[in-house]
Design an enzyme around this catalytic site. Structure first.
Site, short mmCIF file in Angstrom:
data_model
loop_
_atom_site.label_atom_id
_atom_site.label_comp_id
_atom_site.label_asym_id
_atom_site.label_seq_id
_atom_site.Cartn_x
_atom_site.Cartn_y
_atom_site.Cartn_z
N ASN A 298 -12.60 39.01 -2.56
CA ASN A 298 -11.75 38.37 -2.88
C ASN A 298 -10.78 39.28 -2.94
OD1 ASN A 298 -13.23 36.92 -5.44
ND2 ASN A 298 -12.22 35.95 -3.77
N ASP B 193 -15.42 29.44 -10.22
CA ASP B 193 -14.97 29.14 -9.19
C ASP B 193 -13.56 27.68 -9.59
OD1 ASP B 193 -12.80 28.96 -7.20
OD2 ASP B 193 -14.05 27.59 -6.28
C1 IPE Z 1 -16.14 31.84 -5.24
O1 IPE Z 1 -14.95 31.46 -5.41
C2 IPE Z 1 -15.69 33.36 -5.78
C3 IPE Z 1 -15.94 33.80 -7.11
C4 IPE Z 1 -15.92 32.95 -7.90
C5 IPE Z 1 -16.42 35.21 -7.17
P1 IPE Z 1 -13.79 31.95 -4.42
O2 IPE Z 1 -12.22 31.10 -4.91
O3 IPE Z 1 -13.22 33.48 -3.94
O4 IPE Z 1 -13.91 31.56 -3.00
P2 IPE Z 1 -13.57 30.61 -1.77
O5 IPE Z 1 -12.45 31.31 -0.99
O6 IPE Z 1 -12.84 28.93 -2.25
O7 IPE Z 1 -14.80 30.45 -0.80
C1 IPE Z 2 -11.61 31.82 -10.21
O1 IPE Z 2 -11.28 31.35 -9.94
C2 IPE Z 2 -12.29 33.22 -9.31
C3 IPE Z 2 -11.97 34.77 -9.18
C4 IPE Z 2 -12.61 35.05 -7.93
C5 IPE Z 2 -11.57 34.65 -10.24
P1 IPE Z 2 -9.89 30.82 -8.54
O2 IPE Z 2 -9.02 32.55 -8.65
O3 IPE Z 2 -10.56 31.25 -7.28
O4 IPE Z 2 -9.58 29.91 -8.92
P2 IPE Z 2 -9.21 28.48 -7.69
O5 IPE Z 2 -10.78 28.45 -6.91
O6 IPE Z 2 -8.39 29.19 -6.76
O7 IPE Z 2 -8.75 27.28 -8.46
MG MG Z 3 -11.56 29.48 -5.79
#
Ligand code: IPE
Ligand code: IPE
Ligand code: MG
Length: 182
Positions: free
Chosen positions: A59, A11
């Site tokens: 997502n 993340d």
């Molecule tokens: C968790 O990150 C999922 C992945 C890294 C694939 P997200 O950014 O999607 O999760 P939330 O929305 O912060 O819970």
């Molecule tokens: C990568 O981080 C996780 C994926 C779903 C690819 P994020 O895209 O959730 O990035 P942040 O948390 O918004 O910074």
């Molecule tokens: Mg995220």
């Protein structure tokens, strides 16, 4: 007490890009390089299984442009690198519902799984279109479909994670402390 399995919720990529005055997608792009380093280090440390949470069932709520970018990134990476991955003994496995992915990335992932199936150095599980709730529901549906008795043993056999030991460590980058359906 050796480590068998490390799982990472990757993340913070978007925020990382923004903080540097660039786009969220720039963060995703740089994330690929981090994965390469992670896999290399894991092999060095003789960690046999690495799971990377890459795209959750939630997502899909993201802007289409970002989703397309993420899939394209994964697809292009595998097209370019699969032969190198195989050479380095990296076996690719997918956790999640691959059927619902756009055709191009789906085919690319299926090919990568097949090409790397005999690799022995490390297993890299990519959790793509993965959610723990979906995994549970899907296992239940499989039991029904195959008309199998509902037991722990049969349930486990129908999970994406069958034959995979539980992670010894779960790491979430980016600072949040939650599972996000992992
Ligand atoms: C968790 O990150 C999922 C992945 C890294 C694939 P997200 O950014 O999607 O999760 P939330 O929305 O912060 O819970
Ligand atoms: C990568 O981080 C996780 C994926 C779903 C690819 P994020 O895209 O959730 O990035 P942040 O948390 O918004 O910074
Ligand atoms: Mg995220």
């Amino acid at each position: 007490n050796r480590i068998n399995h490390i799982a990472i919720i990757m993340d913070g990529n978007g925020r990382w890009g923004k903080k540097r005055g660039k786009s969220r997608n720039y963060g995703h792009l740089k994330g690929v390089g981090v994965i390469e380093r992670l896999v290399k280090e894991s092999i060095k440390l003789k960690i046999p299984i690495l799971t990377l949470y890459t795209f959750s069932t939630e997502n899909w709520k993201r802007p289409r442009r970002e989703i397309d970018f993420l899939f394209k990134l994964i697809e292009e990476y595998f097209y370019k690198e699969i032969n190198n991955l195989v050479k380095n003994g990296i076996k690719i496995n997918i956790l999640g519902n691959i059927k619902k992915l756009p055709k191009k990335i789906k085919n690319c992932l299926i090919k990568s799984i097949s090409k790397s199936k005999n690799c022995k150095k490390i297993i890299v599980n990519l959790a793509i279109n993965y959610g723990s709730k979906y995994e549970i529901l899907n296992a239940y549906k499989q039991l029904e479909r195959k008309n199998e008795k509902i037991s722990f043993k049969n349930f486990e056999k129908n999970l994406y994670t069958k034959n995979i030991p539980n992670p010894d460590f779960l790491i979430r980058t980016g600072g949040e402390k939650r599972l996000s359906n992992f």
